[in-house]
Motif scaffolding. Structure first.
Motif, PDB file in Angstrom:
ATOM      1  N   GLU A 347       1.005  16.629  26.681  1.00  0.00           N
ATOM      2  CA  GLU A 347       2.400  16.958  26.964  1.00  0.00           C
ATOM      3  C   GLU A 347       2.972  15.760  27.697  1.00  0.00           C
ATOM      4  OE1 GLU A 347       2.784  21.769  27.082  1.00  0.00           O
ATOM      5  OE2 GLU A 347       2.471  20.769  28.987  1.00  0.00           O
ATOM      6  N   TYR A 348       4.289  15.673  27.681  1.00  0.00           N
ATOM      7  CA  TYR A 348       4.919  14.509  28.302  1.00  0.00           C
ATOM      8  C   TYR A 348       5.970  14.989  29.281  1.00  0.00           C
ATOM      9  CZ  TYR A 348       2.613  12.264  24.358  1.00  0.00           C
ATOM     10  OH  TYR A 348       1.673  11.838  23.461  1.00  0.00           O
ATOM     11  N   GLN A 349       6.015  14.344  30.459  1.00  0.00           N
ATOM     12  CA  GLN A 349       7.018  14.717  31.450  1.00  0.00           C
ATOM     13  C   GLN A 349       7.897  13.498  31.752  1.00  0.00           C
ATOM     14  OE1 GLN A 349       5.629  15.984  35.350  1.00  0.00           O
ATOM     15  NE2 GLN A 349       7.324  17.460  35.477  1.00  0.00           N
ATOM     16  N   VAL A 362       7.819   8.371  30.213  1.00  0.00           N
ATOM     17  CA  VAL A 362       7.219   9.704  30.319  1.00  0.00           C
ATOM     18  C   VAL A 362       5.781   9.562  30.807  1.00  0.00           C
ATOM     19  CG1 VAL A 362       8.578  10.848  28.518  1.00  0.00           C
ATOM     20  CG2 VAL A 362       6.479   9.622  27.894  1.00  0.00           C
ATOM     21  N   GLN A 570      10.424  12.395  39.073  1.00  0.00           N
ATOM     22  CA  GLN A 570       9.703  13.171  38.071  1.00  0.00           C
ATOM     23  C   GLN A 570       9.567  14.569  38.653  1.00  0.00           C
ATOM     24  OE1 GLN A 570       5.706  11.721  37.486  1.00  0.00           O
ATOM     25  NE2 GLN A 570       5.129  13.342  36.054  1.00  0.00           N
ATOM     26  N   TRP A 572      10.269  19.215  38.010  1.00  0.00           N
ATOM     27  CA  TRP A 572      10.828  20.322  37.262  1.00  0.00           C
ATOM     28  C   TRP A 572      12.350  20.289  37.215  1.00  0.00           C
ATOM     29  CZ3 TRP A 572       7.265  24.448  39.991  1.00  0.00           C
ATOM     30  CH2 TRP A 572       5.952  24.195  39.593  1.00  0.00           C
ATOM     31  N   SER A 575      12.617  18.089  34.035  1.00  0.00           N
ATOM     32  CA  SER A 575      11.928  18.750  32.916  1.00  0.00           C
ATOM     33  C   SER A 575      10.484  19.053  33.296  1.00  0.00           C
ATOM     34  CB  SER A 575      11.941  17.845  31.683  1.00  0.00           C
ATOM     35  OG  SER A 575      11.058  18.361  30.709  1.00  0.00           O
ATOM     36  N   ARG A 576      10.003  20.157  32.805  1.00  0.00           N
ATOM     37  CA  ARG A 576       8.561  20.422  32.894  1.00  0.00           C
ATOM     38  C   ARG A 576       7.885  19.509  31.869  1.00  0.00           C
ATOM     39  NH1 ARG A 576       6.706  25.384  35.949  1.00  0.00           N
ATOM     40  NH2 ARG A 576       8.683  26.055  36.814  1.00  0.00           N
ATOM     41  N   PRO A 577       6.554  19.357  31.940  1.00  0.00           N
ATOM     42  CA  PRO A 577       5.879  18.630  30.866  1.00  0.00           C
ATOM     43  C   PRO A 577       6.118  19.376  29.542  1.00  0.00           C
ATOM     44  CG  PRO A 577       4.412  18.947  32.745  1.00  0.00           C
ATOM     45  CD  PRO A 577       5.620  19.781  33.005  1.00  0.00           C
TER      46      PRO A 577
END
Ligand code: C2E
Ligand code: MG
Ligand code: MG
Length: 595
Positions: A347-349, A362, A570, A572, A575-577
């Motif tokens: 996943e990417y955050q 990310v 970085q 929430w 964005s979340r991952p």
């Protein structure tokens, strides 16, 4: 002549008729039983040697008398009229027809059965007391520990197995079993500093106190038939107290408590006063379905918890805590094959610019889609992978997958500034694999420019690094790959040192940002936090490093971080991952807030 031999034979013998009455007894039998041989004639032979007391022997005896069985041999404890008792081996054999009245011990065995003409049987009795005594003494030696005189491991397991077996068919008890598994704290130090003699004395003294605790517990039990707990020394400084037919965890807890208390009083060993403490693992469960190994494993795990929780305490077995440990084991054994089966995903955050709100890069975060346990976050398995070395293989997969994806994003939007990908690297990857060669190869394969790759290492991973790891960092940096220090502030926070390494980014640990969280909630933020973070950011900038804040969850936090000069955020808030597709959507736009 044969009659004379019979009378004078050193082996105690009697001729017995078909009805089981003594026809004639010799001198030796008279002496052994303490009765005149003349008087023995006409008596019921079975009574003399107590054959009726156990059904199996009684039945066999009857069969021999009837000529249906060749021989009976059994052991009996007999009482001599003078008070002493003896162990006797009793043998009953049929007499062949022709020799029956001659009193010969000649014919026996299966032939004897056929040849037996119904004349009677020969009863012989050997005094085996000395042999039994010796056997018992040997057994005692084999089953007890010479230092403490307690039952040893062998006897303990014998009793444990017997107790568990008995429980499976006997309904009389509670059907439960309990165990306190005890280990002295720091005994090795006593042994090493004061010598083995003092160590042995201490063990013996501990054994005495344990025995007293067990006796008191035995007396306190409501069930009058119940025996005191068995105390055994399992080896070294390990002891066990076994309660058969236990009544529940309370009973075991009481026993463990009393043992800890009993050990608290100092020991006086020939002028040496010393105190010890102990850790105890306590297990109590249904006996049905329990095996000795299963019980001991549970006790061992629980003892380990008691030690880990700070020693000098007792801990109760906790199935949930154990399941967690089992999961760890289960995970660790399936890690390697899981990499080959493709059970991992990234996943990417987003890493968002504080000034422009755009996605600059990310962080790739690995997930394990476990067929049994569902999706697992890295905290559950990265440590394990580091322990067993599979992190090297997993790390290579993460690196290749992340680079391939970053290159795809770059090609998707050729007109926009490309985003970089930040990949976490474990210490072991630097030490146990050729990270530089791997990175070079993957960059060449995927076509990703080195500038679009950043590697995250923790401070402790690079601290004090010299030689190989430092050369690797330098080589990567020379290639154009960015190096970030992850979770900065949780370790040494040695900025001056870090600035001498080829590091370009500091990722401030989430705990700093959390210090900002109270604003707007009516609670004053801790100004010290803000001052520290601001100073840290300024210093980092002066040393040529950029700063990324982790775990940005609220707009207020973001605003303050921006004000004190933080470069990237970085968390929430942005964005979340998420999966790679979502990142494609976020690119170019101002980062959306997902909360
Ligand atoms: P990290 O490198 O510090 O990654 C950031 C962690 O913080 C991630 O947890 C992320 O989901 C979480 N996080 C992000 N934003 C927020 C937020 O606003 N609030 C809170 N409370 N948490 C946030 P995750 O994904 O569980 O990863 C945990 C750690 O596992 C990572 O910490 C990293 O050290 C490690 N890790 C992840 N992927 C890899 C990998 O591929 N290789 C290695 N060696 N380690 C990895
Ligand atoms: Mg990270
Ligand atoms: Mg981090």
């Amino acid at each position: 002549m044969l009659r004379g031999a019979f009378a004078a034979a050193p082996l105690a013998m009697a001729l017995v008729d078909r009805e089981g009455l003594v026809v004639s007894a010799n001198e030796s039998l008279g002496a052994l039983l303490g009765i005149d041989p003349e008087v023995l004639a006409g008596k019921v032979a079975a009574d003399l040697v107590d054959l009726a007391s156990d059904t199996r022997a009684w039945h066999a005896y009857r069969e021999v008398l009837r000529g249906r069985q060749a021989r009976l041999r059994c052991t009996r404890r007999l009482k001599h009229p003078d008070g002493h008792s003896l162990w006797a081996q009793v043998t009953v054999t049929p007499l062949p027809a022709e020799t029956a009245t001659e009193g010969s011990e000649g014919a026996r065995g299966s032939e004897g059965v056929r040849g037996y003409g119904g004349q009677g049987v020969l009863l012989s009795v050997a005094d085996i007391s000395a042999r039994r005594e010796l056997q018992a003494r040997l057994r005692h030696l084999q089953m007890h520990d010479p230092v403490t005189r307690l039952p040893n491991r062998t006897l303990f397991f014998e009793r444990l197995s017997a107790a568990l077996e008995a429980e499976s068919y006997e309904q009389s008890g509670t059907g439960r079993i309990g165990l306190c598994y005890l280990d002295l704290d720091g005994f090795k130090a006593i042994n090493d500093t004061l010598g083995h003699r003092v160590g042995d004395r201490l063990l013996a003294a501990v054994a005495e106190r344990l025995t007293r605790c067990a006796e008191e517990a035995g007396l306190a039990r409501r069930n009058p038939g119940a025996v005191a707990p068995l105390v055994a020394r399992l080896g070294g400084d390990e002891f066990a107290l076994l309660i058969e037919d236990s009544t529940g965890t309370d009973q075991l807890a009481d026993l463990a408590e009393s043992v800890l208390k009993a050990l608290q009083l100092p020991f006086d060993l020939a002028g040496q006063r010393m105190s010890v403490s102990a850790s105890i693992g306590v297990v109590e469960r249904h006996a049905a379905g329990t095996t000795p190994t299963g019980l001991m494993q549970a006790a061992d795990t629980t003892l380990y918890w008691a030690k880990a929780d700070g020693k000098s305490r007792w801990t109760l077995f906790d199935p949930e805590r154990n399941a967690h440990r089992m999961t760890r084991q289960a995970l660790s054994s399936t890690l390697r094959p899981a990499i080959e089966r493709g059970e991992f995903a990234l996943e990417y955050q987003p890493l968002v610019g504080m000034a422009d709100g755009r996605v600059h890069g990310v962080e790739a975060l690995v997930r394990w889609h476990h067929p049994q346990f569902g999706t697992l976050t890295p905290n559950r398995f990265i440590g394990l992978a580091e322990e067993d070395g599979s992190i090297v293989q997993l790390g290579r997969w993460v690196l290749a997958t992340a680079c391939r994806q970053a290159r795809r994003w770059q090609l998707e939007r050729p007109d926009e500034p490309p985003i970089f990908v930040s990949v976490n690297v474990a210490v072991r990857q630097v030490w146990d694999s050729d990270l530089v060669a791997d990175v070079a190869e993957i960059l060449a394969e995927t076509g990703l420019p080195a500038q679009l790759l950043q590697l995250e290492l923790t401070e402790s991973a690079v601290m004090g690094s010299a030689g190989r790891p430092l050369q690797a960092l330098q080589a990567l940096s020379d290639m154009g790959v960015g190096i970030a220090i992850d979770d900065f502030g949780t370790g040494y926070s040695n900025l001056a040192y870090l600035s001498r390494l080829p590091v370009s980014v500091l990722k401030l640990d989430g705990s700093f940002v959390r210090g900002f969280q109270y604003e707007g909630e009516g609670v004053a933020p801790n100004p010290a936090d803000e001052i520290v973070v601001e100073a840290m950011i300024q210093l980092a900038h002066r040393l040529g490093l950029t700063v990324t804040a982790e775990c940005v969850e609220t707009a207020a936090q973001a605003e303050r971080l921006r004000r004190i000069g933080c470069d990237t955020g970085q968390g929430w808030l942005y964005s979340r991952p998420v999966g790679a597709d979502r990142i494609s959507l976020l690119m170019g736009s101002r980062a959306c807030r997902q909360g």
